[in-house]
Write a protein that holds these residues in place. Structure first.
Motif, PDB file in Angstrom:
ATOM      1  N   ILE A 190       0.659  -1.324  -0.070  1.00  0.00           N
ATOM      2  CA  ILE A 190      -0.128  -0.090   0.102  1.00  0.00           C
ATOM      3  C   ILE A 190       0.874   1.226   0.063  1.00  0.00           C
ATOM      4  O   ILE A 190       0.608   2.208  -0.854  1.00  0.00           O
ATOM      5  CB  ILE A 190      -0.912  -0.004   1.038  1.00  0.00           C
ATOM      6  N   ARG A 191       1.815   1.414   1.051  1.00  0.00           N
ATOM      7  CA  ARG A 191       2.615   2.479   0.978  1.00  0.00           C
ATOM      8  C   ARG A 191       3.563   2.544  -0.236  1.00  0.00           C
ATOM      9  O   ARG A 191       3.561   3.806  -0.790  1.00  0.00           O
ATOM     10  CB  ARG A 191       3.772   2.316   1.960  1.00  0.00           C
ATOM     11  N   HIS A 192       3.919   1.617  -1.105  1.00  0.00           N
ATOM     12  CA  HIS A 192       4.530   1.838  -2.292  1.00  0.00           C
ATOM     13  C   HIS A 192       3.767   2.168  -3.564  1.00  0.00           C
ATOM     14  O   HIS A 192       4.230   2.678  -4.618  1.00  0.00           O
ATOM     15  CB  HIS A 192       5.452   0.359  -2.506  1.00  0.00           C
ATOM     16  N   GLU A 214      -7.833  -4.836  13.953  1.00  0.00           N
ATOM     17  CA  GLU A 214      -7.165  -5.343  15.026  1.00  0.00           C
ATOM     18  C   GLU A 214      -5.785  -4.765  14.994  1.00  0.00           C
ATOM     19  O   GLU A 214      -5.136  -4.478  16.194  1.00  0.00           O
ATOM     20  CB  GLU A 214      -6.916  -7.045  14.788  1.00  0.00           C
ATOM     21  N   ARG A 215      -5.160  -4.612  13.991  1.00  0.00           N
ATOM     22  CA  ARG A 215      -3.568  -3.888  13.709  1.00  0.00           C
ATOM     23  C   ARG A 215      -3.505  -2.636  14.016  1.00  0.00           C
ATOM     24  O   ARG A 215      -2.669  -1.875  14.647  1.00  0.00           O
ATOM     25  CB  ARG A 215      -2.956  -4.511  12.672  1.00  0.00           C
ATOM     26  N   PHE A 216      -4.653  -1.828  13.084  1.00  0.00           N
ATOM     27  CA  PHE A 216      -4.379  -0.511  13.027  1.00  0.00           C
ATOM     28  C   PHE A 216      -5.541   0.203  14.139  1.00  0.00           C
ATOM     29  O   PHE A 216      -5.438   1.464  13.863  1.00  0.00           O
ATOM     30  CB  PHE A 216      -4.192   0.115  11.578  1.00  0.00           C
ATOM     31  N   GLN A 217      -6.568  -0.298  14.411  1.00  0.00           N
ATOM     32  CA  GLN A 217      -7.711   0.301  14.978  1.00  0.00           C
ATOM     33  C   GLN A 217      -8.546   1.249  14.337  1.00  0.00           C
ATOM     34  O   GLN A 217      -9.097   2.047  14.394  1.00  0.00           O
ATOM     35  CB  GLN A 217      -7.360   1.114  16.215  1.00  0.00           C
ATOM     36  N   CYS A 218      -8.371   0.654  13.060  1.00  0.00           N
ATOM     37  CA  CYS A 218      -9.297   1.400  11.888  1.00  0.00           C
ATOM     38  C   CYS A 218      -9.587   0.647  10.530  1.00  0.00           C
ATOM     39  O   CYS A 218      -8.787  -0.508  10.457  1.00  0.00           O
ATOM     40  CB  CYS A 218      -8.803   2.706  11.422  1.00  0.00           C
ATOM     41  N   GLY A 219     -10.309   0.952   9.765  1.00  0.00           N
ATOM     42  CA  GLY A 219     -10.579  -0.089   8.438  1.00  0.00           C
ATOM     43  C   GLY A 219      -9.555   0.268   7.637  1.00  0.00           C
ATOM     44  O   GLY A 219      -8.683   1.213   7.719  1.00  0.00           O
ATOM     45  N   PRO A 220      -9.541  -0.714   6.507  1.00  0.00           N
ATOM     46  CA  PRO A 220      -8.349  -0.466   5.450  1.00  0.00           C
ATOM     47  C   PRO A 220      -8.632   1.029   4.833  1.00  0.00           C
ATOM     48  O   PRO A 220      -7.493   1.555   4.465  1.00  0.00           O
ATOM     49  CB  PRO A 220      -8.431  -1.438   4.555  1.00  0.00           C
ATOM     50  N   VAL A 221      -9.460   1.460   4.384  1.00  0.00           N
ATOM     51  CA  VAL A 221      -9.890   2.644   3.661  1.00  0.00           C
ATOM     52  C   VAL A 221      -9.396   3.601   4.531  1.00  0.00           C
ATOM     53  O   VAL A 221      -8.558   4.757   4.122  1.00  0.00           O
ATOM     54  CB  VAL A 221     -11.398   2.789   3.096  1.00  0.00           C
ATOM     55  N   GLN A 222      -9.526   3.838   5.855  1.00  0.00           N
ATOM     56  CA  GLN A 222      -9.153   4.771   6.689  1.00  0.00           C
ATOM     57  C   GLN A 222      -7.610   4.985   6.948  1.00  0.00           C
ATOM     58  O   GLN A 222      -7.041   5.889   6.915  1.00  0.00           O
ATOM     59  CB  GLN A 222      -9.776   4.826   7.928  1.00  0.00           C
ATOM     60  N   TRP A 223      -7.140   3.774   6.981  1.00  0.00           N
ATOM     61  CA  TRP A 223      -5.732   3.475   7.141  1.00  0.00           C
ATOM     62  C   TRP A 223      -4.940   4.224   5.895  1.00  0.00           C
ATOM     63  O   TRP A 223      -3.903   4.732   5.682  1.00  0.00           O
ATOM     64  CB  TRP A 223      -5.306   2.032   7.382  1.00  0.00           C
ATOM     65  N   ILE A 224      -5.403   3.759   4.584  1.00  0.00           N
ATOM     66  CA  ILE A 224      -4.883   4.223   3.430  1.00  0.00           C
ATOM     67  C   ILE A 224      -4.912   5.936   3.218  1.00  0.00           C
ATOM     68  O   ILE A 224      -3.947   6.264   3.105  1.00  0.00           O
ATOM     69  CB  ILE A 224      -5.620   3.475   2.127  1.00  0.00           C
ATOM     70  N   SER A 265       0.267  13.057  -6.453  1.00  0.00           N
ATOM     71  CA  SER A 265       1.637  11.948  -6.064  1.00  0.00           C
ATOM     72  C   SER A 265       1.064  11.149  -4.936  1.00  0.00           C
ATOM     73  O   SER A 265       1.689   9.960  -4.560  1.00  0.00           O
ATOM     74  CB  SER A 265       2.620  12.674  -5.689  1.00  0.00           C
ATOM     75  N   VAL A 266       0.050  11.438  -4.192  1.00  0.00           N
ATOM     76  CA  VAL A 266      -0.496  10.500  -3.075  1.00  0.00           C
ATOM     77  C   VAL A 266      -2.002   9.980  -3.498  1.00  0.00           C
ATOM     78  O   VAL A 266      -2.699   9.514  -2.716  1.00  0.00           O
ATOM     79  CB  VAL A 266      -0.769  11.449  -1.722  1.00  0.00           C
ATOM     80  N   GLY A 267      -2.217   9.805  -4.956  1.00  0.00           N
ATOM     81  CA  GLY A 267      -3.345   9.162  -5.324  1.00  0.00           C
ATOM     82  C   GLY A 267      -4.804  10.030  -5.425  1.00  0.00           C
ATOM     83  O   GLY A 267      -5.582   9.392  -5.703  1.00  0.00           O
TER      84      GLY A 267
END
Length: 171
Positions: free
Chosen positions: A67-69, A97-107, A134-136
């Motif tokens: 994701i970061r790349h 579980e890992r980031f305390q948020c959903g994937p869309v929020q984490w992205i 540059s960040v999508g």
């Protein structure tokens, strides 16, 4: 435990009954027998559970790196599903579980942090539009809204401050 039970067996019958009820001797015996009979199964199940957890951690490490790349590309949950091999529901659970948020929020958080870094390090040729792309982000207005919502500051204000600080350092 067995030593305590032997000591208990030497005490008076009244005390024995009272203590046996308190410690649940029947349950204790059943647990000990289960461990003796199924000890290997329990250990293997525990080991498999640990392997599953480490596999999930590995998948999440690889996915977050991917994701970061690829923050400069548009990303959907279906892209993450294809990349990881997990269902959308499992992905949501793993991210929670890992980031305390959903994937869309984490992205979005990753994009905003990267954009903030780029704005703080921007030279005179960099514009907010260039940073947003540059960040999508395809729409500058959505980028500005998300940035303000995340940092409580407009991207243009941060860029202006960063350039002002750079000028002061050069002077």
């Amino acid at each position: 435990m067995l030593q305590q039970l032997l000591k208990l067996s030497r005490s008076s019958p009244t005390l024995q009954n009272q203590h046996l009820r308190q410690i649940g001797l029947d349950q204790l015996i059943l647990r000990m027998l289960a461990l003796l009979i199924c000890g290997g199964l329990i250990q293997r199940a525990s080991l498999q559970s640990t392997k599953r957890q480490s596999r999930k951690a590995q998948v999440m490490d690889e996915l977050s790196s991917w994701i970061r790349h690829n923050l400069h590309h548009s990303m959907q949950l279906s892209d993450l599903r294809r990349q990881s091999g997990y269902s959308e529901r499992s992905l949501r659970n793993l991210f929670q579980e890992r980031f305390q948020c959903g994937p869309v929020q984490w992205i979005r958080q990753q994009r905003m942090e990267l954009a903030r870094d780029k704005l703080l390090q921007a030279d005179a040729s960099i514009t907010i539009t260039i940073v947003a792309q540059s960040v999508g982000y395809q729409h500058l207005s959505q980028f500005s809204r998300d940035f303000y919502q995340t940092f409580g500051q407009r991207p243009s204000d941060l860029l202006r401050e960063a350039r002002r600080s750079e000028i002061e350092l050069q002077a």
